[in-house]
Design a protein around this motif. Structure first.
Motif, PDB file in Angstrom:
ATOM      1  N   VAL A  24       0.847  -1.192   0.000  1.00  0.00           N
ATOM      2  CA  VAL A  24       0.000   0.000   0.000  1.00  0.00           C
ATOM      3  C   VAL A  24       0.888   1.249   0.000  1.00  0.00           C
ATOM      4  O   VAL A  24       2.081   1.169   0.253  1.00  0.00           O
ATOM      5  CB  VAL A  24      -0.942   0.039   1.229  1.00  0.00           C
ATOM      6  N   THR A  25       0.275   2.386  -0.278  1.00  0.00           N
ATOM      7  CA  THR A  25       0.944   3.673  -0.128  1.00  0.00           C
ATOM      8  C   THR A  25       0.101   4.524   0.803  1.00  0.00           C
ATOM      9  O   THR A  25      -1.119   4.614   0.633  1.00  0.00           O
ATOM     10  CB  THR A  25       1.122   4.385  -1.479  1.00  0.00           C
ATOM     11  N   ILE A  26       0.753   5.118   1.793  1.00  0.00           N
ATOM     12  CA  ILE A  26       0.065   5.979   2.757  1.00  0.00           C
ATOM     13  C   ILE A  26       0.690   7.361   2.694  1.00  0.00           C
ATOM     14  O   ILE A  26       1.901   7.516   2.835  1.00  0.00           O
ATOM     15  CB  ILE A  26       0.151   5.400   4.185  1.00  0.00           C
ATOM     16  N   PHE A  27      -0.156   8.364   2.451  1.00  0.00           N
ATOM     17  CA  PHE A  27       0.277   9.751   2.447  1.00  0.00           C
ATOM     18  C   PHE A  27      -0.065  10.355   3.803  1.00  0.00           C
ATOM     19  O   PHE A  27      -1.117  10.074   4.366  1.00  0.00           O
ATOM     20  CB  PHE A  27      -0.422  10.523   1.331  1.00  0.00           C
ATOM     21  N   THR A  28       0.835  11.177   4.309  1.00  0.00           N
ATOM     22  CA  THR A  28       0.650  11.751   5.637  1.00  0.00           C
ATOM     23  C   THR A  28       0.425  13.255   5.562  1.00  0.00           C
ATOM     24  O   THR A  28       0.747  13.899   4.558  1.00  0.00           O
ATOM     25  CB  THR A  28       1.869  11.463   6.529  1.00  0.00           C
ATOM     26  N   LYS A  29      -0.122  13.791   6.641  1.00  0.00           N
ATOM     27  CA  LYS A  29      -0.330  15.240   6.771  1.00  0.00           C
ATOM     28  C   LYS A  29       0.986  15.856   7.231  1.00  0.00           C
ATOM     29  O   LYS A  29       1.154  16.185   8.404  1.00  0.00           O
ATOM     30  CB  LYS A  29      -1.418  15.526   7.803  1.00  0.00           C
ATOM     31  N   SER A  30       1.911  15.974   6.314  1.00  0.00           N
ATOM     32  CA  SER A  30       3.229  16.505   6.663  1.00  0.00           C
ATOM     33  C   SER A  30       3.871  17.080   5.411  1.00  0.00           C
ATOM     34  O   SER A  30       3.392  16.884   4.296  1.00  0.00           O
ATOM     35  CB  SER A  30       4.112  15.408   7.257  1.00  0.00           C
ATOM     36  N   GLY A  31       4.963  17.766   5.593  1.00  0.00           N
ATOM     37  CA  GLY A  31       5.662  18.363   4.469  1.00  0.00           C
ATOM     38  C   GLY A  31       6.956  17.636   4.177  1.00  0.00           C
ATOM     39  O   GLY A  31       7.269  16.620   4.786  1.00  0.00           O
ATOM     40  N   GLY A  32       7.686  18.171   3.243  1.00  0.00           N
ATOM     41  CA  GLY A  32       8.970  17.589   2.887  1.00  0.00           C
ATOM     42  C   GLY A  32       8.812  16.213   2.287  1.00  0.00           C
ATOM     43  O   GLY A  32       7.785  15.862   1.709  1.00  0.00           O
ATOM     44  N   VAL A  33       9.828  15.408   2.434  1.00  0.00           N
ATOM     45  CA  VAL A  33       9.853  14.074   1.857  1.00  0.00           C
ATOM     46  C   VAL A  33       8.735  13.195   2.420  1.00  0.00           C
ATOM     47  O   VAL A  33       8.133  12.402   1.710  1.00  0.00           O
ATOM     48  CB  VAL A  33      11.230  13.407   2.091  1.00  0.00           C
ATOM     49  N   SER A  34       8.409  13.343   3.688  1.00  0.00           N
ATOM     50  CA  SER A  34       7.382  12.486   4.293  1.00  0.00           C
ATOM     51  C   SER A  34       5.997  12.733   3.700  1.00  0.00           C
ATOM     52  O   SER A  34       5.139  11.861   3.738  1.00  0.00           O
ATOM     53  CB  SER A  34       7.341  12.671   5.809  1.00  0.00           C
ATOM     54  N   GLY A  35       5.774  13.908   3.119  1.00  0.00           N
ATOM     55  CA  GLY A  35       4.498  14.195   2.485  1.00  0.00           C
ATOM     56  C   GLY A  35       4.332  13.513   1.142  1.00  0.00           C
ATOM     57  O   GLY A  35       3.256  13.513   0.559  1.00  0.00           O
ATOM     58  N   CYS A  36       5.412  12.931   0.621  1.00  0.00           N
ATOM     59  CA  CYS A  36       5.374  12.237  -0.674  1.00  0.00           C
ATOM     60  C   CYS A  36       4.803  10.827  -0.550  1.00  0.00           C
ATOM     61  O   CYS A  36       4.628  10.141  -1.547  1.00  0.00           O
ATOM     62  CB  CYS A  36       6.770  12.160  -1.275  1.00  0.00           C
ATOM     63  N   GLY A  37       4.567  10.373   0.638  1.00  0.00           N
ATOM     64  CA  GLY A  37       3.966   9.063   0.852  1.00  0.00           C
ATOM     65  C   GLY A  37       4.984   7.989   1.203  1.00  0.00           C
ATOM     66  O   GLY A  37       6.175   8.128   0.931  1.00  0.00           O
TER      67      GLY A  37
END
Length: 106
Positions: A24-37
């Motif tokens: 699966v792919t999970i996108f998070t409520k965050s910026g930067g690289v972590s916001g890319c999923g």
């Protein structure tokens, strides 16, 4: 609320549980690289976190061929038969920080 939407974290947790063991792919409520999923195999889910295995470790060493076997010498001549082992990686994502969850339709 639209049909099929999540009206609570518990509904999201229930849905995530159906996809344990799948990629699966999970996108998070965050910026930067972590916001890319984050993409990986969904390993576990509870009311607080979901856990993705994002990189798998190395396979076990060959129990038959020792460090001086011809197989080892042919595969890794440059590093004197030291295999590039990895331990893998796991990503724990807080349920309340999930913005989107993507999975295969079939």
């Amino acid at each position: 609320m639209a049909c099929g939407g999540f009206n609570s974290n518990q509904n999201l947790v229930s849905t995530l549980c159906r996809y344990i063991g799948e990629t699966v792919t999970i996108f998070t409520k965050s910026g930067g690289v972590s916001g890319c999923g984050f993409t990986g195999v969904l390993f576990g889910v509870n009311n607080e976190f979901c856990q993705l295995v994002t990189d798998f470790g190395s396979a076990p060493a060959n129990p038959i061929g020792g460090p001086n076997s011809s197989c080892c010498t042919n595969l890794y001549p440059e590093n004197n038969c030291q295999r590039p082992y990895t331990v893998g990686s796991v990503c724990d994502i807080p349920i309340d920080k999930i913005a989107a969850f993507c999975h295969n339709a079939v």
